[in-house]
Structures are given as structure tokens and as C-alpha cells.
Design an enzyme around this catalytic site. Structure first.
Site, PDB file in Angstrom:
ATOM      1  N   GLY A  61     -12.287  -4.046   1.627  1.00  0.00           N
ATOM      2  CA  GLY A  61     -13.674  -3.624   1.732  1.00  0.00           C
ATOM      3  C   GLY A  61     -14.047  -2.670   0.603  1.00  0.00           C
ATOM      4  N   LYS A  81     -15.542 -13.943   7.293  1.00  0.00           N
ATOM      5  CA  LYS A  81     -16.956 -13.754   7.634  1.00  0.00           C
ATOM      6  C   LYS A  81     -17.890 -13.695   6.439  1.00  0.00           C
ATOM      7  CE  LYS A  81     -16.325 -11.379  11.956  1.00  0.00           C
ATOM      8  NZ  LYS A  81     -16.222 -10.057  12.542  1.00  0.00           N
ATOM      9  N   ARG A  93       0.826  -1.217   0.000  1.00  0.00           N
ATOM     10  CA  ARG A  93       0.000   0.000   0.000  1.00  0.00           C
ATOM     11  C   ARG A  93       0.861   1.268   0.000  1.00  0.00           C
ATOM     12  NH1 ARG A  93      -5.010  -1.602   4.025  1.00  0.00           N
ATOM     13  NH2 ARG A  93      -6.422  -2.154   2.338  1.00  0.00           N
ATOM     14  N   GLY A 107      -6.718  -6.284   0.926  1.00  0.00           N
ATOM     15  CA  GLY A 107      -5.470  -6.200   1.659  1.00  0.00           C
ATOM     16  C   GLY A 107      -4.898  -7.579   1.959  1.00  0.00           C
TER      17      GLY A 107
HETATM   18  C1  3PG Z   1      -8.556  -1.666   4.899  1.00  0.00           C
HETATM   19  O1  3PG Z   1      -7.602  -2.236   5.421  1.00  0.00           O
HETATM   20  O2  3PG Z   1      -9.460  -2.285   4.311  1.00  0.00           O
HETATM   21  C2  3PG Z   1      -8.567  -0.168   4.869  1.00  0.00           C
HETATM   22  O3  3PG Z   1      -7.350   0.363   5.226  1.00  0.00           O
HETATM   23  C3  3PG Z   1      -9.695   0.353   5.727  1.00  0.00           C
HETATM   24  O4  3PG Z   1      -9.455   0.016   7.065  1.00  0.00           O
HETATM   25  P1  3PG Z   1     -10.694  -0.121   8.083  1.00  0.00           P
HETATM   26  O5  3PG Z   1     -11.441  -1.374   7.674  1.00  0.00           O
HETATM   27  O6  3PG Z   1     -10.083  -0.204   9.448  1.00  0.00           O
HETATM   28  O7  3PG Z   1     -11.555   1.101   7.907  1.00  0.00           O
END
Ligand code: 3PG
Length: 400
Positions: free
Chosen positions: A381, A199, A34, A357
Site C-alpha cells: 500500500g 481488489k 521485511r 508485500g
Molecule cells: C503492509 O503489509 O502493507 C503493511 O505492513 C501495512 O499493514 P496494514 O495494511 O495492516 O496497515
């Protein structure tokens, strides 16, 4: 961002909202994907003489400073990748940030401390978020959104700050959106989706949406056990979301109705308990049939027959979207399922997208050449929510 560069940014303070939320072991970054992803934007701005202020969240601290979630290691890594000194502010909008930004020369880069050390960043209250965005706005003249991994969050630095400054999309966001758009518009078939991760509830929206787009959906990871339990099978001590069983049955029925192949594992690697991911000592997993898991055992990866089955289901894919590891890949005993799917993506003739990620980190930590994949998204996400067809606050804020 090209439009911004064409106007000239020399001497301007440009706030770059990045996603430097990298996995850490203590203060060691275990996957810097990232950080590398935002380098082109930061480099271009610095080369054009901007005073670049990079900001990000890391982890989920509770709205107050917490050294375990400091961005200092990420700032140091960014400096290495840029081949330049990067200043680090030990707070986000306080004295340190003000002084560091005021001291930035043209073409230099600073990183602010974790945005989530401030409760206003993630607040559900518009006024509280707005007040924090007002403070952030004092640090910059222009906003560049490039934290694709966080665009699904309605957070102050993602959603409220761009409304307060002239705003642009960075190179990473432009690339990510370009690729994901392709997956929603013109896909080459068969379109195969492999979904892992723990999940079911995290994937509900995307499964719903993909049921009318994908030709095949392969399920792996901890999610498997909720599907197996829903079908009436024993799942031992495996991860189970009791409240999602009904939804799983609905997906299976809906997939059948629409002629979408919905594929579940045929065998599972099980053990007595969760493996030690630090010591990585051998755990001697057993392979069991997915419909005959012994009570008391914990499922940790897809088994060898499932690896072959999933590779075969991916072999003719015209398009692949893969999100979520197939097992506990951080332990060598349970990495083979994820490795097999990654390899099958490489062997597939079509365009392959790795989203998320965790799956992106898995691909790199298992030693695959990331450039061999069509695209590795920095968003977990975010990419799922994009494919769900949702409006993402961080993209909507940049749109005008
Ligand atoms: C992720 O890792 O998907 C993003 O950096 C967002 O992080 P978060 O789910 O803690 O908001």
C-alpha cells in the site's frame, strides 16, 4: 540516520519503527524479506553503541493482545540475522517493555510486542493516538522511522511519535523513497506497469495517477474479473467488485483517449472452487478464453496465451513497476502467471521495481533471485500510495 550517527548515539535509546509485518504459517515466518530490510539500520545503530528499541505491527489484531499476532517469531529471526541476542518485551508500553528497555546495555537490541495490541496505535482519534505516542516516547530518546511498509498509515508510532522525539529516516526508507521518486520523475520509456492483486478498489488511485505516466498497463489477479464483467463478459464465480464496474469502464475509455495501452488477459485458468493452499493437491485447472468464461467456474490465474502476451509487452520495457500477483501463486497450479511476469521483469532491459508485500513474497517463494530485480519494495500500500502522489503520514512526519 547518517546525521544521527555522526552526532553520536552511544548510550541513547533509539526507537526504530520497523515494518516486521511478515507472512506467518503458525509461528513460522514464510518470507523474512521485511526483517532483512531493516537489519542495516539496526546494525549501524547497535554498532554505534545505541540501545535499540525495535517496534512494529503485525497483522491486524483488534487493539488487544492476541497470541496469533505476536512479534516473538520476528524478534527471534531478527536476532539470527544480527547474530546477536535480541531481548523481547511481552508488551509494548507496559511493565515488560519498561523493564526490557531499562535493562538494555549499549549496543544491544530489544523488540517490543505488537504495537497494534494497543487500541491507541491505530485510533482515528488524535487524542487517543497521542496518548499512546506519549507512552511510547517514554521508552526512547530518539526516533528512527524505517518501516516503509507502514508509512501510509496515520498511526501513533508512525505519525505521532516522531513529533515527540528528535527524528530521522533509516536506510530502508531512504532507499525506498529514492527509488520510487525515480518512477515519478525521470522514467525510461516504455514505462510498463503490471497490476495484480485482488481488489480494483485498492488500485483505483494508482491507476488514475498512472494513466498519465505509464505507456502500458497490464492487468492481472482478481481485479481482472471486474474489468471483464464491466465489458459485459461472464465471469462465473470469480471475484467481482460490482460497485467498481463503472470505474473500470472509465479507465478503459480514459486509457484509449490518452493513448495508454491498457491490456487485459486473453485467457484464464479456471477451476470449480478455491484450491487448498495447505495440501496443494492438484486441481486440474482448465484454460478458457477470457471473453467466454463458463458460468460456475472460478478464475484463479492468467492463462498461457496471456503469459506470452504480457511477456511480450514487458520485453522492451525501459521501466517496470509491478504490484500484485497475477494469480493464486501460493498454489502450484496457479503460480505460472506470476512466475511469467517475474521472469519477464528479469528479461526486460530496463529498471524493474517490484512493489508490495505479496509480489515481493511471490518472487522469493517462487525461487527468483531477489537481487536480480532493480528494486524490491517492502511496501505494498505504501508504494502504491507514494506513486499516487499522496502525502504519506510517516514520511511527512520525518520531513522537517
Ligand atoms: C503492509 O503489509 O502493507 C503493511 O505492513 C501495512 O499493514 P496494514 O495494511 O495492516 O496497515
Amino acid at each position: 540516520i547518517d546525521e544521527l550517527l555522526a552526532q553520536g548515539v552511544s548510550g541513547k535509546r533509539v526507537f526504530v519503527r520497523a515494518d516486521l509485518n511478515v507472512p506467518l504459517d503458525g509461528t513460522t515466518i514464510t518470507d523474512d524479506g521485511r526483517i532483512r530490510a531493516v537489519v542495516p539500520t539496526v546494525k549501524a545503530l547497535a554498532a554505534a553503541g545505541a540501545r535499540v528499541v525495535v517496534a512494529s505491527h503485525l497483522g491486524r489484531p483488534k487493539g488487544a493482545p492476541d497470541p496469533a499476532f505476536s512479534l516473538a517469531p520476528a524478534a527471534a529471526r531478527l536476532g539470527e540475522l544480527l547474530g546477536a541476542d535480541v531481548a523481547f518485551a511481552t508488551d509494548t508500553v507496559g511493565d515488560s517493555a519498561q523493564a526490557v528497555v531499562a535493562g538494555l546495555a549499549d549496543g544491544r537490541v530489544a523488540v517490543l510486542e505488537n504495537l497494534r495490541f494497543n487500541a491507541g496505535e491505530t485510533s482515528k482519534d488524535d487524542a487517543e493516538r497521542g496518548a499512546f505516542a506519549d507512552l511510547l516516547a517514554t521508552l526512547a530518546d530518539v526516533y528512527v522511522g524505517d518501516g516503509f511498509g507502514a508509512v501510509h498509515r496515520k498511526h501513533a508510532s508512525v505519525f505521532d511519535l516522531p513529533a515527540r522525539l528528535p527524528h530521522y529516516a533509516g536506510y530502508l526508507i531512504a532507499t525506498e523513497v529514492g527509488v520510487l521518486k525515480k518512477l515519478t520523475e525521470d522514467v525510461r520509456r516504455p514505462y510498463v506497469v503490471a497490476l495484480g492483486g485482488s481488489k480494483v478498489s485498492d488500485k483505483i488511485g494508482v491507476i488514475d495517477n498512472l494513466l498519465d505516466k505509464a505507456d502500458r498497463i497490464l492487468i492481472g489477479g482478481g481485479m481482472v474479473f471486474t474489468f471483464l464483467a464491466a465489458k459485459g463478459h461472464e465471469v462465473g464465480t470469480s471475484l467481482l467488485q460490482e460497485d467498481q464496474k463503472q470505474k473500470c469502464l472509465e479507465y478503459l475509455a480514459e486509457a484509449e483517449r490518452r493513448g495508454v495501452e491498457f491490456v487485459l488477459p486473453v485467457d484464464i485458468l479456471v477451476s470449480d472452487g478455491f484450491p487448498d493452499l495447505k495440501a496443494k493437491a492438484p486441481t486440474h485447472p482448465e484454460t478458457v478464453a477470457a471473453d467466454a468464461m463458463p458460468a460456475g467456474k472460478l478464475g484463479l490465474d492468467i492463462g498461457p496465451d496471456t503469459r506470452k502476451l504480457y511477456a511480450a509487452k514487458l520485453a522492451d520495457a525501459g521501466t517496470v513497476f509491478w504490484n500484485g500477483p497475477m494469480g493464486v501463486f501460493e498454489h502450484p497450479d496457479y503460480a505460472e502467471g506470476t512466475r511469467a511476469v517475474a521472469q519477464a521483469l528479469l528479461d526486460a532491459p530496463g529498471f524493474t521495481v517490484v512493489g508490495g508485500g505479496d509480489s515481493a513474497a511471490a518472487v522469493r517463494t517462487l525461487g527468483f533471485d531477489e537481487n536480480a530485480f532493480g528494486h524490491i519494495s517492502t511496501g505494498g500500500g505504501a508504494s502504491l500510495e507514494y506513486l499516487e502522489g499522496k502525502t504519506l503520514p510517516g514520511l511527512a512526519a520525518l520531513e522537517d
